[in-house]
Scaffold this motif. Structure first.
Motif, PDB file in Angstrom:
ATOM      1  N   ASN A 149       0.809  -1.227   0.000  1.00 32.36           N
ATOM      2  CA  ASN A 149       0.000   0.000   0.000  1.00 32.36           C
ATOM      3  C   ASN A 149       0.839   1.273   0.000  1.00 32.36           C
ATOM      4  O   ASN A 149       0.318   2.363   0.271  1.00 32.36           O
ATOM      5  CB  ASN A 149      -0.970   0.045   1.190  1.00 32.36           C
ATOM      6  CG  ASN A 149      -1.977  -1.075   1.155  1.00 32.36           C
ATOM      7  OD1 ASN A 149      -2.430  -1.473   0.085  1.00 32.36           O
ATOM      8  ND2 ASN A 149      -2.334  -1.591   2.326  1.00 32.36           N
ATOM      9  N   PRO A 191      -4.405   2.747   1.900  1.00 33.29           N
ATOM     10  CA  PRO A 191      -4.894   1.395   2.172  1.00 33.29           C
ATOM     11  C   PRO A 191      -5.773   0.889   1.031  1.00 33.29           C
ATOM     12  O   PRO A 191      -6.548   1.645   0.446  1.00 33.29           O
ATOM     13  CB  PRO A 191      -5.705   1.566   3.462  1.00 33.29           C
ATOM     14  CG  PRO A 191      -5.134   2.786   4.109  1.00 33.29           C
ATOM     15  CD  PRO A 191      -4.769   3.693   2.976  1.00 33.29           C
ATOM     16  N   ALA A 192      -5.644  -0.369   0.727  1.00 37.81           N
ATOM     17  CA  ALA A 192      -6.468  -0.986  -0.314  1.00 37.81           C
ATOM     18  C   ALA A 192      -7.920  -1.050   0.137  1.00 37.81           C
ATOM     19  O   ALA A 192      -8.206  -1.135   1.329  1.00 37.81           O
ATOM     20  CB  ALA A 192      -5.940  -2.383  -0.621  1.00 37.81           C
ATOM     21  N   GLY A 207      -5.702  -2.303  -4.527  1.00 39.87           N
ATOM     22  CA  GLY A 207      -5.044  -1.001  -4.501  1.00 39.87           C
ATOM     23  C   GLY A 207      -5.285  -0.246  -5.797  1.00 39.87           C
ATOM     24  O   GLY A 207      -6.345  -0.352  -6.406  1.00 39.87           O
TER      25      GLY A 207
END
Length: 270
Positions: free
Chosen positions: A186, A219-220, A225
């Protein structure tokens, strides 16, 4: 007899005075206790109010990490704030084929009204994304488009560009996927060029991209992502200077439109 009557009346008067004083003391004590209860109640109300205000302020102004986490779902660099399904779109005919860029590296210039950036797109790691952005650049799509969004968080610094209407909206007829070359940790290092997309949709990529001007953690979301399509090879200080100019707050004091409008003069690749 008269003296005895006077003594009796005097004694009665003293007793009445003593009773009056005791009653006064009882009243004073009662008022003191009542006032203390009111004060305590007011203090408790103030504490509750302070907590409520603190929680309200906290929910309205989260920490940078919480803000980044929230943004990852709906408002992280994205072409639309409305999440959709992650099914492949039915508009494949509008999207250039990935094999037109596979195994190739494209270099060129992204010229903003604030200065020029040297760029490189990697068709080996992100062939579909490279094919899309090369095609859009050849069509002259980016000329005159704005960079509508700037973030200035301590570990969240991006400039987002390429919206169809200049305000962040995407083109529903031009969405594509899948995700490619997504950072496993990330982390998007300074100089990264990544593709903005609809939240929670691996096929929600469009015409928007974001330039990372300082190391950024995003953050995914449920889809993953963000596709890293390339990097800035020179001129990143141009974006840093835009960031230094500040923002017009929209979502928070670290996320909004650049104070000084940023437009794209040209985007050329070869």
């Amino acid at each position: 007899m008269a003296a005895s009557s006077r003594s009796a009346r005097e004694a009665k008067r003293r007793i009445q005075q003593m009773e009056a004083k005791r009653e006064l003391r009882r009243d004073q004590e009662s008022r003191r206790k009542r006032d203390n209860l009111i004060a305590a109640g007011a203090g408790a109300a103030a504490v509750v109010l302070a907590v409520v205000l603190q929680l309200t302020a906290f929910s309205g102004n989260p920490t940078e990490d919480e803000f980044a986490a929230a943004e990852a779902g709906l408002t992280s660099p994205s072409a639309s704030a409305s999440p959709t399904s992650s099914a492949p779109p039915s508009n494949a005919a509008n999207i250039p084929a990935a094999d037109t860029a596979a195994g190739k590296v494209f270099t060129g210039d992204l010229v903003l009204n604030k200065g020029a950036l040297g760029v490189e797109l990697d068709g080996t790691k992100a062939p579909q994304a490279a094919a899309v952005f090369r095609s859009l650049s050849e069509e002259g799509y980016f000329a005159g488009k704005t960079c509508h969004r700037l973030t200035t968080g301590e570990s969240f610094g991006v400039l987002q560009c390429g919206s169809a209407d200049g305000n962040g909206s995407g083109n529903p007829d031009y969405t594509w996927g899948p995700l490619e070359n997504v950072p496993a940790d990330n982390m998007y290092p300074a100089g990264t060029i990544a593709v903005a997309r609809t939240g929670n949709n691996a096929y929600g990529n469009g015409t928007q991209f974001f330039i990372v001007y300082k190391d950024t953690v995003i953050p995914a979301d449920s889809a993953g992502g963000y596709t890293v399509v390339g990097k800035v090879t020179s001129g990143l200080d141009v974006v840093s200077a835009v960031a230094a100019g500040g923002i017009t707050p929209v979502n928070s004091d670290t996320d909004g439109a650049p104070v000084e409008p940023v437009t794209i003069d040209s985007f050329s690749l070869k």
